[in-house]
Design an enzyme around this catalytic site. Structure first.
Site, short mmCIF file in Angstrom:
data_model
loop_
_atom_site.label_atom_id
_atom_site.label_comp_id
_atom_site.label_asym_id
_atom_site.label_seq_id
_atom_site.Cartn_x
_atom_site.Cartn_y
_atom_site.Cartn_z
N LYS A 1 -2.82 -5.81 7.68
CA LYS A 1 -1.51 -6.32 7.97
C LYS A 1 -0.50 -5.83 6.95
O LYS A 1 0.70 -5.90 7.16
CB LYS A 1 -1.52 -7.86 7.92
CG LYS A 1 -2.52 -8.52 8.84
CD LYS A 1 -2.52 -10.05 8.54
CE LYS A 1 -3.66 -10.74 9.22
NZ LYS A 1 -3.83 -12.12 8.75
N GLY A 2 -0.99 -5.40 5.81
CA GLY A 2 -0.15 -5.14 4.64
C GLY A 2 1.00 -4.17 4.85
O GLY A 2 2.01 -4.24 4.17
N GLU B 1 0.11 3.06 4.92
CA GLU B 1 -0.57 2.03 4.13
C GLU B 1 0.40 1.33 3.19
O GLU B 1 1.42 1.90 2.80
CB GLU B 1 -1.69 2.67 3.29
CG GLU B 1 -3.09 2.37 3.77
CD GLU B 1 -3.54 0.92 3.56
OE1 GLU B 1 -2.71 -0.01 3.53
OE2 GLU B 1 -4.76 0.72 3.44
N ASP B 2 0.05 0.11 2.81
CA ASP B 2 0.85 -0.60 1.81
C ASP B 2 0.54 -0.09 0.41
O ASP B 2 1.43 0.20 -0.37
CB ASP B 2 0.64 -2.12 1.91
CG ASP B 2 -0.84 -2.53 1.89
OD1 ASP B 2 -1.72 -1.64 1.87
OD2 ASP B 2 -1.12 -3.74 1.90
N ASP C 1 -5.49 1.83 -3.43
CA ASP C 1 -6.09 1.27 -4.63
C ASP C 1 -7.36 2.07 -4.94
O ASP C 1 -7.26 3.17 -5.47
CB ASP C 1 -6.36 -0.23 -4.35
CG ASP C 1 -6.81 -1.00 -5.57
OD1 ASP C 1 -6.33 -0.70 -6.67
OD2 ASP C 1 -7.63 -1.91 -5.42
N LYS D 1 -1.91 3.18 -6.82
CA LYS D 1 -2.50 2.80 -8.11
C LYS D 1 -3.52 3.88 -8.47
O LYS D 1 -4.73 3.65 -8.32
CB LYS D 1 -3.24 1.46 -7.97
CG LYS D 1 -2.43 0.20 -8.15
CD LYS D 1 -3.41 -1.00 -8.16
CE LYS D 1 -2.72 -2.31 -8.00
NZ LYS D 1 -3.68 -3.42 -7.73
N PHE E 1 -2.08 -6.86 -10.14
CA PHE E 1 -2.16 -7.33 -8.77
C PHE E 1 -0.76 -7.68 -8.27
O PHE E 1 -0.10 -8.55 -8.81
CB PHE E 1 -3.09 -8.53 -8.64
CG PHE E 1 -3.49 -8.76 -7.22
CD1 PHE E 1 -4.44 -7.95 -6.62
CD2 PHE E 1 -2.87 -9.72 -6.46
CE1 PHE E 1 -4.78 -8.11 -5.28
CE2 PHE E 1 -3.20 -9.90 -5.12
CZ PHE E 1 -4.16 -9.09 -4.54
N ARG F 1 3.23 -12.47 1.67
CA ARG F 1 3.59 -11.23 2.38
C ARG F 1 5.09 -11.15 2.65
O ARG F 1 5.67 -10.07 2.70
CB ARG F 1 2.85 -11.15 3.73
CG ARG F 1 1.35 -10.98 3.62
CD ARG F 1 0.78 -10.59 4.99
NE ARG F 1 -0.67 -10.74 5.06
CZ ARG F 1 -1.55 -9.82 4.69
NH1 ARG F 1 -1.13 -8.69 4.18
NH2 ARG F 1 -2.84 -10.03 4.79
P1 IMP Z 1 -8.67 0.09 -1.30
O1 IMP Z 1 -9.67 0.30 -0.20
O2 IMP Z 1 -9.33 -0.38 -2.57
O3 IMP Z 1 -7.77 1.28 -1.55
O4 IMP Z 1 -7.83 -1.16 -0.91
C1 IMP Z 1 -6.72 -1.05 -0.16
C2 IMP Z 1 -6.28 -2.41 0.32
O5 IMP Z 1 -6.53 -3.44 -0.65
C3 IMP Z 1 -4.78 -2.39 0.48
O6 IMP Z 1 -4.43 -1.94 1.76
C4 IMP Z 1 -4.42 -3.83 0.23
O7 IMP Z 1 -4.52 -4.56 1.41
C5 IMP Z 1 -5.45 -4.31 -0.77
N1 IMP Z 1 -4.92 -4.27 -2.16
C6 IMP Z 1 -5.22 -3.41 -3.14
N2 IMP Z 1 -4.53 -3.67 -4.27
C7 IMP Z 1 -3.76 -4.74 -3.99
C8 IMP Z 1 -2.78 -5.49 -4.75
O8 IMP Z 1 -2.46 -5.24 -5.93
N3 IMP Z 1 -2.19 -6.53 -4.08
C9 IMP Z 1 -2.48 -6.84 -2.80
N4 IMP Z 1 -3.36 -6.17 -2.06
C10 IMP Z 1 -4.00 -5.12 -2.64
MG MG Z 2 -3.92 -3.15 3.45
#
Ligand code: IMP
Ligand code: MG
Length: 179
Positions: A42-43, A98-99, A102, A130, A151, A164
């Site tokens: 949803k992000g 994507e939002d 990470d 990040k 975070f 959100r």
């Molecule tokens: P990844 O698979 O570790 O890259 O995670 C990506 C998803 O984790 C993002 O689409 C977010 O929904 C969530 N996420 C990662 N870091 C944060 C943060 O600092 N705040 C909120 N959601 C996060």
């Molecule tokens: Mg997300």
């Protein structure tokens, strides 16, 4: 400012400038292509709607949803697809929205899955990056802004499904998720 926010990292004004600039760049890069913009739920929804209104091209939109963090601030590494898009992507230039990138595990999983469906191209646009946290072998083609390893919530990003709807990106107070 919301009482659970320690500091604002990206203001409303900055978000408006970032989405406009990225939308104009996509407009240039995707002219003449068969653009399909795919938001990762949803992000990405706030970023998606603002960005797409700055893309001055014919395009179609769709959404995917992958399993998220649940109630933790640490990714489990296990990805599950909850909502998918069409099977046949022949001829489509897919832009994944994507939002935040990470560890990169979610996007890597989605990209690998969609590449098998014969798209013309796949690219990734993320509002926040990040880079210090990257585990999977993936990078974004378009990045709004790099953020430190903190975070963050707001403008689509959640903690435990809340925050959100904040109109800015802020760092959540540690006491909120350390309790
Ligand atoms: P990844 O698979 O570790 O890259 O995670 C990506 C998803 O984790 C993002 O689409 C977010 O929904 C969530 N996420 C990662 N870091 C944060 C943060 O600092 N705040 C909120 N959601 C996060
Ligand atoms: Mg997300």
């Amino acid at each position: 400012m919301n009482k659970d926010i320690e500091k604002i990292l990206v203001t409303e004004d900055e978000l408006a400038k970032i989405t406009k600039k990225l939308g104009e760049q996509i407009t240039k890069d995707y002219a003449g292509k068969k653009l399909l913009i795919v938001g990762v739920l949803k992000g990405s929804i706030y970023f998606f709607t603002d960005l797409s209104r700055h893309i001055d091209l014919p395009c179609t939109i769709d959404f995917m949803q992958a399993s998220s963090y649940g109630e933790s601030t640490v990714s489990s590494g296990e990805i599950k697809i909850i909502k998918d898009i069409q099977d046949d992507l022949t001829g489509f230039d897919v832009l994944l929205v994507e939002d935040i990138l990470d560890t990169g595990r979610t996007l890597k999983y989605i990209c690998d899955m969609l590449s098998k469906r014969n798209p013309q191209s796949i690219a990734v646009i993320t509002l926040l990056d990040k880079p210090s946290r990257r585990v999977a072998d993936i990078s974004a083609d378009y990045v709004g802004v790099d953020v430190p390893n903190e975070f963050v919530v707001g403008y689509g990003l959640d903690y435990n499904q809340f925050y959100r709807n904040l109109p800015y990106i802020g760092v959540l107070k540690g006491e909120i998720y350390n309790n």
